[in-house]
Write a protein that holds these residues in place. Structure first.
Motif, PDB file in Angstrom:
ATOM      1  N   ALA A  84     -13.191 -12.633  42.419  1.00 27.96           N
ATOM      2  CA  ALA A  84     -13.702 -12.234  43.735  1.00 27.96           C
ATOM      3  C   ALA A  84     -14.788 -11.171  43.613  1.00 27.96           C
ATOM      4  CB  ALA A  84     -12.549 -11.732  44.606  1.00 27.96           C
ATOM      5  N   VAL A  85     -14.551 -10.181  42.747  1.00 26.24           N
ATOM      6  CA  VAL A  85     -15.542  -9.118  42.558  1.00 26.24           C
ATOM      7  C   VAL A  85     -16.818  -9.669  41.936  1.00 26.24           C
ATOM      8  CG1 VAL A  85     -16.037  -7.003  41.271  1.00 26.24           C
ATOM      9  CG2 VAL A  85     -13.840  -7.257  42.435  1.00 26.24           C
ATOM     10  N   ALA A  86     -16.669 -10.556  40.957  1.00 25.25           N
ATOM     11  CA  ALA A  86     -17.840 -11.132  40.296  1.00 25.25           C
ATOM     12  C   ALA A  86     -18.694 -11.927  41.276  1.00 25.25           C
ATOM     13  CB  ALA A  86     -17.401 -12.029  39.139  1.00 25.25           C
ATOM     14  N   GLU A  87     -18.057 -12.648  42.191  1.00 20.16           N
ATOM     15  CA  GLU A  87     -18.807 -13.424  43.176  1.00 20.16           C
ATOM     16  C   GLU A  87     -19.621 -12.513  44.092  1.00 20.16           C
ATOM     17  OE1 GLU A  87     -15.976 -15.758  45.253  1.00 20.16           O
ATOM     18  OE2 GLU A  87     -15.857 -17.314  43.713  1.00 20.16           O
ATOM     19  N   LEU A  88     -19.045 -11.382  44.462  1.00 18.42           N
ATOM     20  CA  LEU A  88     -19.727 -10.484  45.393  1.00 18.42           C
ATOM     21  C   LEU A  88     -20.807  -9.648  44.728  1.00 18.42           C
ATOM     22  CD1 LEU A  88     -16.719  -9.237  47.562  1.00 18.42           C
ATOM     23  CD2 LEU A  88     -18.470 -10.894  48.190  1.00 18.42           C
ATOM     24  N   THR A  89     -20.737  -9.501  43.410  1.00 17.33           N
ATOM     25  CA  THR A  89     -21.740  -8.684  42.715  1.00 17.33           C
ATOM     26  C   THR A  89     -22.720  -9.509  41.910  1.00 17.33           C
ATOM     27  OG1 THR A  89     -20.224  -8.415  40.821  1.00 17.33           O
ATOM     28  CG2 THR A  89     -20.192  -6.702  42.513  1.00 17.33           C
ATOM     29  N   ARG A  90     -22.539 -10.844  41.913  1.00 22.03           N
ATOM     30  CA  ARG A  90     -23.422 -11.702  41.113  1.00 22.03           C
ATOM     31  C   ARG A  90     -24.835 -11.676  41.675  1.00 22.03           C
ATOM     32  NH1 ARG A  90     -20.879 -16.056  41.824  1.00 22.03           N
ATOM     33  NH2 ARG A  90     -19.568 -15.894  39.985  1.00 22.03           N
ATOM     34  N   PRO A 145     -22.997  12.039  45.132  1.00 23.58           N
ATOM     35  CA  PRO A 145     -22.439  10.983  44.279  1.00 23.58           C
ATOM     36  C   PRO A 145     -22.977   9.613  44.676  1.00 23.58           C
ATOM     37  CG  PRO A 145     -20.716  12.473  45.054  1.00 23.58           C
ATOM     38  CD  PRO A 145     -21.970  12.817  45.813  1.00 23.58           C
ATOM     39  N   GLU A 146     -23.250   8.799  43.679  1.00 26.14           N
ATOM     40  CA  GLU A 146     -23.757   7.456  43.943  1.00 26.14           C
ATOM     41  C   GLU A 146     -22.667   6.595  44.562  1.00 26.14           C
ATOM     42  OE1 GLU A 146     -25.645   3.677  41.444  1.00 26.14           O
ATOM     43  OE2 GLU A 146     -25.298   5.632  40.491  1.00 26.14           O
ATOM     44  N   ALA A 147     -23.014   5.866  45.617  1.00 32.81           N
ATOM     45  CA  ALA A 147     -22.033   5.026  46.294  1.00 32.81           C
ATOM     46  C   ALA A 147     -21.688   3.824  45.429  1.00 32.81           C
ATOM     47  CB  ALA A 147     -22.585   4.559  47.639  1.00 32.81           C
ATOM     48  N   PRO A 148     -20.428   3.380  45.452  1.00 33.24           N
ATOM     49  CA  PRO A 148     -20.053   2.182  44.684  1.00 33.24           C
ATOM     50  C   PRO A 148     -20.802   0.957  45.191  1.00 33.24           C
ATOM     51  CG  PRO A 148     -18.110   3.411  45.414  1.00 33.24           C
ATOM     52  CD  PRO A 148     -19.279   3.988  46.134  1.00 33.24           C
ATOM     53  N   ASP A 149     -20.958  -0.030  44.324  1.00 35.57           N
ATOM     54  CA  ASP A 149     -21.578  -1.292  44.722  1.00 35.57           C
ATOM     55  C   ASP A 149     -20.607  -2.172  45.500  1.00 35.57           C
ATOM     56  OD1 ASP A 149     -24.114  -0.892  43.347  1.00 35.57           O
ATOM     57  OD2 ASP A 149     -22.961  -1.102  41.504  1.00 35.57           O
ATOM     58  N   LEU A 150     -19.308  -1.940  45.298  1.00 33.82           N
ATOM     59  CA  LEU A 150     -18.300  -2.796  45.923  1.00 33.82           C
ATOM     60  C   LEU A 150     -16.990  -2.025  46.021  1.00 33.82           C
ATOM     61  CD1 LEU A 150     -17.649  -6.526  45.307  1.00 33.82           C
ATOM     62  CD2 LEU A 150     -15.747  -4.951  44.964  1.00 33.82           C
ATOM     63  N   PHE A 151     -16.190  -2.388  47.031  1.00 32.06           N
ATOM     64  CA  PHE A 151     -14.898  -1.752  47.241  1.00 32.06           C
ATOM     65  C   PHE A 151     -13.780  -2.780  47.123  1.00 32.06           C
ATOM     66  CE2 PHE A 151     -17.812   1.142  49.146  1.00 32.06           C
ATOM     67  CZ  PHE A 151     -17.226   2.398  49.131  1.00 32.06           C
ATOM     68  N   VAL A 152     -12.658  -2.351  46.555  1.00 27.48           N
ATOM     69  CA  VAL A 152     -11.404  -3.099  46.622  1.00 27.48           C
ATOM     70  C   VAL A 152     -10.453  -2.215  47.418  1.00 27.48           C
ATOM     71  CG1 VAL A 152      -9.484  -4.104  45.341  1.00 27.48           C
ATOM     72  CG2 VAL A 152     -11.808  -4.224  44.402  1.00 27.48           C
ATOM     73  N   ILE A 153     -10.105  -2.636  48.626  1.00 32.29           N
ATOM     74  CA  ILE A 153      -9.359  -1.771  49.536  1.00 32.29           C
ATOM     75  C   ILE A 153      -8.004  -2.377  49.871  1.00 32.29           C
ATOM     76  CG2 ILE A 153      -9.332  -0.671  51.804  1.00 32.29           C
ATOM     77  CD1 ILE A 153     -12.328  -0.528  51.722  1.00 32.29           C
ATOM     78  N   ASP A 154      -6.959  -1.629  49.582  1.00 36.60           N
ATOM     79  CA  ASP A 154      -5.586  -2.012  49.898  1.00 36.60           C
ATOM     80  C   ASP A 154      -5.291  -1.621  51.339  1.00 36.60           C
ATOM     81  OD1 ASP A 154      -2.861  -2.439  50.007  1.00 36.60           O
ATOM     82  OD2 ASP A 154      -2.379  -0.599  48.910  1.00 36.60           O
ATOM     83  N   PRO A 202     -22.313  -3.110  37.587  1.00 37.97           N
ATOM     84  CA  PRO A 202     -21.827  -2.814  38.938  1.00 37.97           C
ATOM     85  C   PRO A 202     -20.704  -1.775  38.914  1.00 37.97           C
ATOM     86  CG  PRO A 202     -21.927  -5.185  38.542  1.00 37.97           C
ATOM     87  CD  PRO A 202     -22.127  -4.517  37.226  1.00 37.97           C
ATOM     88  N   SER A 203     -20.661  -0.962  39.954  1.00 40.16           N
ATOM     89  CA  SER A 203     -19.583   0.019  40.087  1.00 40.16           C
ATOM     90  C   SER A 203     -18.657  -0.405  41.213  1.00 40.16           C
ATOM     91  CB  SER A 203     -20.158   1.410  40.374  1.00 40.16           C
ATOM     92  OG  SER A 203     -20.916   1.405  41.563  1.00 40.16           O
ATOM     93  N   VAL A 204     -17.361  -0.238  40.983  1.00 42.97           N
ATOM     94  CA  VAL A 204     -16.340  -0.682  41.934  1.00 42.97           C
ATOM     95  C   VAL A 204     -15.387   0.475  42.202  1.00 42.97           C
ATOM     96  CG1 VAL A 204     -14.481  -2.331  42.377  1.00 42.97           C
ATOM     97  CG2 VAL A 204     -16.467  -3.031  41.023  1.00 42.97           C
ATOM     98  N   LEU A 205     -15.086   0.700  43.473  1.00 45.62           N
ATOM     99  CA  LEU A 205     -14.061   1.673  43.840  1.00 45.62           C
ATOM    100  C   LEU A 205     -12.801   0.907  44.228  1.00 45.62           C
ATOM    101  CD1 LEU A 205     -13.223   4.637  44.445  1.00 45.62           C
ATOM    102  CD2 LEU A 205     -13.807   4.163  46.828  1.00 45.62           C
ATOM    103  N   VAL A 206     -11.713   1.138  43.501  1.00 45.45           N
ATOM    104  CA  VAL A 206     -10.422   0.528  43.815  1.00 45.45           C
ATOM    105  C   VAL A 206      -9.610   1.549  44.600  1.00 45.45           C
ATOM    106  CG1 VAL A 206      -8.290  -0.431  42.888  1.00 45.45           C
ATOM    107  CG2 VAL A 206     -10.478  -0.936  41.774  1.00 45.45           C
ATOM    108  N   ALA A 207      -9.304   1.222  45.848  1.00 39.14           N
ATOM    109  CA  ALA A 207      -8.511   2.090  46.709  1.00 39.14           C
ATOM    110  C   ALA A 207      -7.142   1.460  46.889  1.00 39.14           C
ATOM    111  CB  ALA A 207      -9.205   2.285  48.063  1.00 39.14           C
TER     112      ALA A 207
END
Length: 233
Positions: free
Chosen positions: A123-129, A57-66, A2-7
């Motif tokens: 949290a990320v693992a739960e959303l990408t499992r 560019p390939e879109a991330p599978d999940l975002f972490v947004i501040d 999985p790919s994650v974008l941390v903002a």
């Protein structure tokens, strides 16, 4: 993978999140820019106006947004966010969740700053499992009860609430190791978006023992709890 974008606007925080997520097997990109965050969200499949040109560019599978990022407007996030995009949102402690960002709840997690890196990984693992039938767990939960999960115990399926499942996941992720109450509270915080009272761990452990069997979770007095590795299969 999985790919994650941390903002996140703080490089130290973003770097810490990146290290823990990469250790968990994620591909991680980082941005500290509100414009970059919105642009990445807008490029996700299913978003109105999302670019679909070859070579994009390939879109991330999940975002972490501040959401505390200076210059990042909740309204702008809401405009490009779709139910198909799983997100872990970061808030200031004591801050209420902005309206319109919590739907569907199965694709959202909330953490308060400062957050536990392990709670973020959980949290990320739960959303990408991956879930039965394909897709991410959050997207595949779309049945009548979004708050229940199943595990196999001695060859039988046992239904758990989402909170119970978060505790089992935390314990199973460290097989044979004793997890302190603070570690388990961090796992609950990752699920709920706020830190529960210390007593909550004891309550949920008692509920889990009633479902999994008295010997499934052992108390190490003065230290914490450990899951019997033979319990789940």
């Amino acid at each position: 993978m999985p790919s994650v974008l941390v903002a996140d606007h703080e490089p130290e925080v973003a770097g810490l999140a990146r290290r823990y997520l990469e250790r968990a097997g994620m591909r991680v990109l980082v941005t500290g820019s509100p414009a970059g965050t919105i642009q990445a969200l807008a490029g996700c499949p299913g978003t109105p106006g999302a670019p679909g040109a070859p070579g994009a560019p390939e879109a991330p599978d999940l975002f972490v947004i501040d959401l505390t990022m200076p210059g990042l407007e909740v309204r702008s996030v809401r405009q490009v966010l779709t139910p198909a995009i799983p997100v872990v949102f970061l808030l200031r402690r004591g801050e209420s969740r902005p309206h319109g960002l919590n739907s569907p709840p199965t694709a959202r997690r909330w953490l308060t700053r400062p957050f536990s890196p392990r709670a973020l990984v959980t949290a990320v693992a739960e959303l990408t499992r991956p879930a039965p039938g394909g897709g991410a767990a959050g997207a595949a939960d779309g049945g009548a009860d979004h708050g229940r999960h199943e595990i196999r115990v001695n060859g039988k399926d046992v239904s758990l609430t989402r909170t119970e499942y978060a505790l089992v996941t935390a314990l199973a992720g460290q097989p044979g190791r004793v997890l302190s109450r603070q570690r388990l509270l961090a796992a609950l915080e990752g699920e709920r978006g706020k830190r529960p009272s210390p007593r909550a761990v004891d309550v949920y452990i008692a509920q889990l023992r009633a479902k999994l069997g008295d010997g499934a979770i052992r108390t190490v007095h003065g230290v914490g709890y450990v899951l019997d590795p033979e319990t789940t299969a």
